[in-house]
Design a protein around this motif. Structure first.
Motif, PDB file in Angstrom:
ATOM      1  N   GLY A 225     -63.087 -54.318 -24.039  1.00  0.00           N
ATOM      2  CA  GLY A 225     -61.921 -53.971 -23.230  1.00  0.00           C
ATOM      3  C   GLY A 225     -60.558 -54.169 -23.849  1.00  0.00           C
ATOM      4  O   GLY A 225     -59.545 -53.998 -23.170  1.00  0.00           O
TER       5      GLY A 225
ATOM      6  N   GLU B 123     -57.322 -50.054 -11.338  1.00  0.00           N
ATOM      7  CA  GLU B 123     -57.986 -51.357 -11.410  1.00  0.00           C
ATOM      8  C   GLU B 123     -59.419 -51.244 -11.905  1.00  0.00           C
ATOM      9  O   GLU B 123     -59.988 -52.200 -12.447  1.00  0.00           O
ATOM     10  CB  GLU B 123     -57.947 -52.036 -10.044  1.00  0.00           C
ATOM     11  N   THR B 124     -60.049 -50.094 -11.685  1.00  0.00           N
ATOM     12  CA  THR B 124     -61.438 -49.923 -12.114  1.00  0.00           C
ATOM     13  C   THR B 124     -61.580 -49.854 -13.630  1.00  0.00           C
ATOM     14  O   THR B 124     -62.686 -50.019 -14.156  1.00  0.00           O
ATOM     15  CB  THR B 124     -62.021 -48.637 -11.505  1.00  0.00           C
TER      16      THR B 124
ATOM     17  N   ARG C 196     -61.456 -51.426 -17.004  1.00  0.00           N
ATOM     18  CA  ARG C 196     -61.492 -52.802 -17.499  1.00  0.00           C
ATOM     19  C   ARG C 196     -60.891 -52.840 -18.900  1.00  0.00           C
ATOM     20  O   ARG C 196     -61.565 -52.584 -19.906  1.00  0.00           O
ATOM     21  CB  ARG C 196     -62.931 -53.327 -17.522  1.00  0.00           C
TER      22      ARG C 196
ATOM     23  N   TRP D 117     -57.384 -54.727 -21.359  1.00  0.00           N
ATOM     24  CA  TRP D 117     -56.338 -55.736 -21.396  1.00  0.00           C
ATOM     25  C   TRP D 117     -55.784 -55.914 -22.806  1.00  0.00           C
ATOM     26  O   TRP D 117     -56.397 -55.516 -23.797  1.00  0.00           O
ATOM     27  CB  TRP D 117     -56.881 -57.085 -20.913  1.00  0.00           C
TER      28      TRP D 117
ATOM     29  N   ASP E  80     -67.142 -59.543 -17.779  1.00  0.00           N
ATOM     30  CA  ASP E  80     -67.279 -58.550 -18.851  1.00  0.00           C
ATOM     31  C   ASP E  80     -67.307 -59.221 -20.222  1.00  0.00           C
ATOM     32  O   ASP E  80     -68.017 -58.785 -21.136  1.00  0.00           O
ATOM     33  CB  ASP E  80     -66.104 -57.571 -18.818  1.00  0.00           C
TER      34      ASP E  80
END
Length: 330
Positions: A153, A227-228, A230, A232, A255
């Motif tokens: 992610g 928001e779904t 994933r 960052w 995750d």
């Protein structure tokens, strides 16, 4: 023979000598052809290979001002003079006097500013410094971090970099950093291949990383991701934790926990986040005008343009797989 006549003759000879010197410089400059250098020496001097330079010349030629003067500097030499300065981090006087370009100091300064401005053209910045705003682009970066580190992610690693400048004429206290020199605090976000996805060189050296981040345009981009999805950024402890910012103090989410294996979250985070440290090191090694506490001899606005130019050139060099060298040949 009168004293006035002697002084007049001396001044006349001085002007003749200056004219001859300028003519010689122009002849040397016009005869010079750096593209005849061996490839290894060319890279050492300019930090790009010849094919990458030709690509750069195509990009910048139309953005550099034309001149009808017979003594005008050729555009390729303008670019090479600027590249040499970015690469060496030397003061303008030494670059302007180098045998390669045989430029006077004022001529070099004008050429350098023209090239730096061209590299700061909005279309150039947008073409070569691109933060992923669509899912397809994010997926490419996520896969890169996952393949290299096993951290899912991740769409970028973020940190701040201090770039030394001269004492500004205004608001000098704001630019005096904790290490006791004047600087810019430059925000950098990179991918797993050390490409720079985002740069902001507009903040003073006394600004904290958190203060810079709070005003970063990327925050709005992240807030608009559903928001779904994933994904960052990874930051160190200087950055605030959040839904799209994972720091060393963040709790591992499911995750990530599935991919930890024998490593702890802190170990995996640090190993992955360290990518941005490697990226900044590579940027400074390639373009040594940004390296250490030796200041750029410019005010904050021009210094920020130089940072942007070096980031563009860094990404272009990466596209061309140009090898990194640690010292230039003069």
């Amino acid at each position: 023979m009168s004293l006035m006549y002697l002084l007049w003759q001396a001044e006349k000879q001085r002007k003749r000598n200056v004219s001859n010197s300028l003519s010689m410089r122009r002849r040397l400059r016009d005869l010079s052809d750096p593209l005849k250098l061996p490839e290894k020496q060319f890279i050492a001097m300019f930090r790009v290979d010849k094919s990458t330079f030709q690509r750069l010349l195509v990009e910048l030629r139309a953005r550099l001002p034309d001149s009808k003067r017979s003594t005008a500097v050729r555009k390729e030499l303008k670019i090479l003079a600027a590249l040499n300065f970015y690469a060496k981090g030397a003061y303008q006087r030494s670059i302007g006097a180098c045998d390669l370009n045989s430029m006077s100091q004022p001529t070099f300064s004008r050429c350098f500013n023209e090239v730096t401005d061209a590299l700061n053209s909005p279309d150039i910045l947008q073409k070569y410094i691109k933060f992923p705003v669509c899912q397809a682009d994010r997926k490419v970066i996520i896969n890169g971090f996952m393949e290299k580190f096993g951290f899912p992610g991740v769409i970028g690693c973020v940190d701040g970099m201090q770039v030394a400048i001269l004492q500004p004429k205004k608001e000098k206290e704001a630019f005096f950093n904790d290490n006791n020199y004047y600087s810019l605090n430059v925000l950098i976000i990179c991918d797993a291949k050390l490409n720079i996805l985002y740069v902001d060189a507009s903040f003073s050296g006394a600004s904290t990383d958190e203060q810079v981040w709070e005003q970063c345009a990327v925050k709005e981009v992240l807030q608009n991701i559903p928001e779904t999805r994933r994904c960052w950024l990874l930051g160190d402890s200087e950055y605030p934790q959040g839904p799209r910012m994972l720091t060393l103090n963040s709790e591992p989410i499911p995750d990530i926990s599935r991919h930890l294996g024998a490593e702890s979250y802190v170990e995996l985070h640090h190993k992955t986040w360290n990518t941005v440290q490697e990226c900044m090191k590579a940027l400074r090694e390639r373009w040594q005008c940004l390296k250490g506490r030796k200041p750029l001899h410019y005010g904050p606005t021009t210094a920020a343009k130089i940072v942007n130019a070096c980031v563009v050139l860094h990404n272009i060099a990466n596209l061309g797989n140009v090898p990194l060298v640690k010292s230039s040949v003069t």
